[in-house]
Design an enzyme around this catalytic site. Sequence first.
Site, PDB file in Angstrom:
ATOM      1  N   ARG A   1     -29.833 -61.015 -40.864  1.00 58.08           N
ATOM      2  CA  ARG A   1     -30.878 -59.982 -40.545  1.00 58.08           C
ATOM      3  C   ARG A   1     -31.822 -59.392 -41.598  1.00 58.08           C
ATOM      4  O   ARG A   1     -31.065 -58.590 -42.524  1.00 58.08           O
ATOM      5  CB  ARG A   1     -30.544 -58.987 -39.534  1.00 58.08           C
ATOM      6  CG  ARG A   1     -31.779 -58.070 -38.954  1.00 58.08           C
ATOM      7  CD  ARG A   1     -31.070 -57.098 -38.080  1.00 58.08           C
ATOM      8  NE  ARG A   1     -31.894 -56.054 -37.571  1.00 58.08           N
ATOM      9  CZ  ARG A   1     -32.561 -56.043 -36.513  1.00 58.08           C
ATOM     10  NH1 ARG A   1     -32.221 -57.162 -35.636  1.00 58.08           N
ATOM     11  NH2 ARG A   1     -33.220 -55.097 -35.853  1.00 58.08           N
TER      12      ARG A   1
ATOM     13  N   HIS B   1     -38.313 -63.630 -34.362  1.00 54.89           N
ATOM     14  CA  HIS B   1     -36.998 -63.233 -34.017  1.00 54.89           C
ATOM     15  C   HIS B   1     -36.754 -64.401 -32.871  1.00 54.89           C
ATOM     16  O   HIS B   1     -36.453 -63.896 -31.668  1.00 54.89           O
ATOM     17  CB  HIS B   1     -37.206 -61.715 -33.539  1.00 54.89           C
ATOM     18  CG  HIS B   1     -35.823 -61.170 -33.296  1.00 54.89           C
ATOM     19  ND1 HIS B   1     -34.694 -61.293 -33.593  1.00 54.89           N
ATOM     20  CD2 HIS B   1     -35.889 -59.731 -32.621  1.00 54.89           C
ATOM     21  CE1 HIS B   1     -33.900 -60.513 -32.913  1.00 54.89           C
ATOM     22  NE2 HIS B   1     -34.615 -59.439 -32.693  1.00 54.89           N
TER      23      HIS B   1
ATOM     24  N   GLN C   1     -33.854 -63.333 -30.200  1.00 60.26           N
ATOM     25  CA  GLN C   1     -34.256 -62.618 -29.330  1.00 60.26           C
ATOM     26  C   GLN C   1     -34.816 -63.379 -28.064  1.00 60.26           C
ATOM     27  O   GLN C   1     -34.688 -63.090 -26.800  1.00 60.26           O
ATOM     28  CB  GLN C   1     -34.916 -61.406 -29.649  1.00 60.26           C
ATOM     29  CG  GLN C   1     -35.436 -60.432 -28.413  1.00 60.26           C
ATOM     30  CD  GLN C   1     -34.763 -59.774 -27.802  1.00 60.26           C
ATOM     31  OE1 GLN C   1     -33.981 -58.862 -28.608  1.00 60.26           O
ATOM     32  NE2 GLN C   1     -34.495 -59.854 -26.636  1.00 60.26           N
TER      33      GLN C   1
ATOM     34  N   ASP D   1     -43.501 -54.763 -26.819  1.00 64.80           N
ATOM     35  CA  ASP D   1     -42.528 -54.427 -27.965  1.00 64.80           C
ATOM     36  C   ASP D   1     -43.053 -52.925 -28.479  1.00 64.80           C
ATOM     37  O   ASP D   1     -44.043 -52.676 -28.416  1.00 64.80           O
ATOM     38  CB  ASP D   1     -42.405 -55.544 -29.194  1.00 64.80           C
ATOM     39  CG  ASP D   1     -41.555 -55.231 -30.282  1.00 64.80           C
ATOM     40  OD1 ASP D   1     -40.476 -54.399 -29.819  1.00 64.80           O
ATOM     41  OD2 ASP D   1     -41.907 -55.834 -31.332  1.00 64.80           O
TER      42      ASP D   1
ATOM     43  N   CYS E   1     -37.648 -55.875 -25.667  1.00 68.70           N
ATOM     44  CA  CYS E   1     -36.331 -56.395 -26.495  1.00 68.70           C
ATOM     45  C   CYS E   1     -35.691 -55.021 -27.000  1.00 68.70           C
ATOM     46  O   CYS E   1     -34.491 -55.244 -27.556  1.00 68.70           O
ATOM     47  CB  CYS E   1     -36.837 -56.903 -27.981  1.00 68.70           C
ATOM     48  SG  CYS E   1     -37.765 -56.297 -29.037  1.00 68.70           S
TER      49      CYS E   1
ATOM     50  N   ARG F   1     -28.335 -61.054 -24.859  1.00 67.29           N
ATOM     51  CA  ARG F   1     -28.404 -61.615 -26.704  1.00 67.29           C
ATOM     52  C   ARG F   1     -26.961 -62.108 -26.770  1.00 67.29           C
ATOM     53  O   ARG F   1     -26.836 -63.165 -27.687  1.00 67.29           O
ATOM     54  CB  ARG F   1     -28.355 -60.152 -27.222  1.00 67.29           C
ATOM     55  CG  ARG F   1     -29.894 -59.761 -27.395  1.00 67.29           C
ATOM     56  CD  ARG F   1     -30.929 -60.587 -28.094  1.00 67.29           C
ATOM     57  NE  ARG F   1     -30.530 -60.833 -29.490  1.00 67.29           N
ATOM     58  CZ  ARG F   1     -30.905 -59.819 -30.396  1.00 67.29           C
ATOM     59  NH1 ARG F   1     -31.562 -58.687 -30.142  1.00 67.29           N
ATOM     60  NH2 ARG F   1     -30.353 -60.176 -31.699  1.00 67.29           N
TER      61      ARG F   1
END
Length: 341
Positions: free
Chosen positions: A113, A140, A143, A236, A276, A304
């Site tokens: 990450r 991402h 996700q 988001d 998310c 996830r």
Amino acid sequence: MSTTPAPAAPAATLRHFLVDTDLTPAEQSEVLDLAQSMKAERFRHRPLAGPQTGIVFFDKTSTRTRVSFAAGIADLGGQPLIVNPGETQLGHKESIADTARVLSRMVSVIVWRTFAQSGLQEMAEHATVPVVNALSDDYHPCQLLADLLTVREHKGRTEGLVMAYLGDAANNMANSYLLAGVTAGMHVRIAGPAGYLPQAPVVAAAEARATETGGSVLVTTDAAQALDGADVVVTDTWISMGQEDEKEARQSLFRDYAVDAAAMGTAAPDAIFLHCLPAYRGFEVAAEVIDGPQSVVFDEAENRLHAQKALMAWLLYRSGLATAPDGAPGAAGVGPETTGR
């Protein structure tokens, strides 16, 4: 008796997951099939038994990514090694290339990450084990696997559905919604203010993929146009890490793209809501939406774990570094006997 030797098995190709389109439409479907199977039988797949080590680097703070990868590696029979910022020489005293070469001799999967997509690309170029993008400034993709799994669970399919994303559309989440959504055969609509929309190369890549799947792309500044009849509504945070000092300005800028009851009323009556997380109630989403009956954000968060487990197992199987259980979705016919490593 013939003395002609049997032909050698073809070497497996090492697979990485750095951007959503690293999976073809058929491969994305295989990973999602595998995720659904793993969710039903959580401990059937053990490609990291030993335990082998999966290393997970964090250059950014995290909750869901950290826990889901650590738990997922353990569920797959492995040992997670979590590395926090400043704990290694990665990218400072030692090059990414040399780090990749060293780690490949010690671990079975590398998860990172980070900030720059270029770092992940360099890691993958020099690693001999799968490398996974757990978030970068550009994408991402993990996700999105969880999100698509959630859509499948609640809608029974992804193909032909309309997914509307509202808000800051110049970020990694919007990019991945475009690319992964059309890969899944969805009609993806992205809405945000002028100057905060996806860059042209990402849109072009999404449009190219959509021609393969029957999906489509719409990028607009009109929130109502994006929401009209949408099956899936997504947003988001407006204030990502490092943008805290822009809070008031961004609130004003994105106010017309907030997902509230009126916005959901423009979508299809049975639309589901995704986020998310972390979410800021009263900013990008109203409490009545995220805590309401159309919200599936906690299923999404749980997924996830299942999606990332499936991804790691699939990469190991397809790279010839592990053998799939008989009858595993999308993973038949691959295993260590075909590896070129």
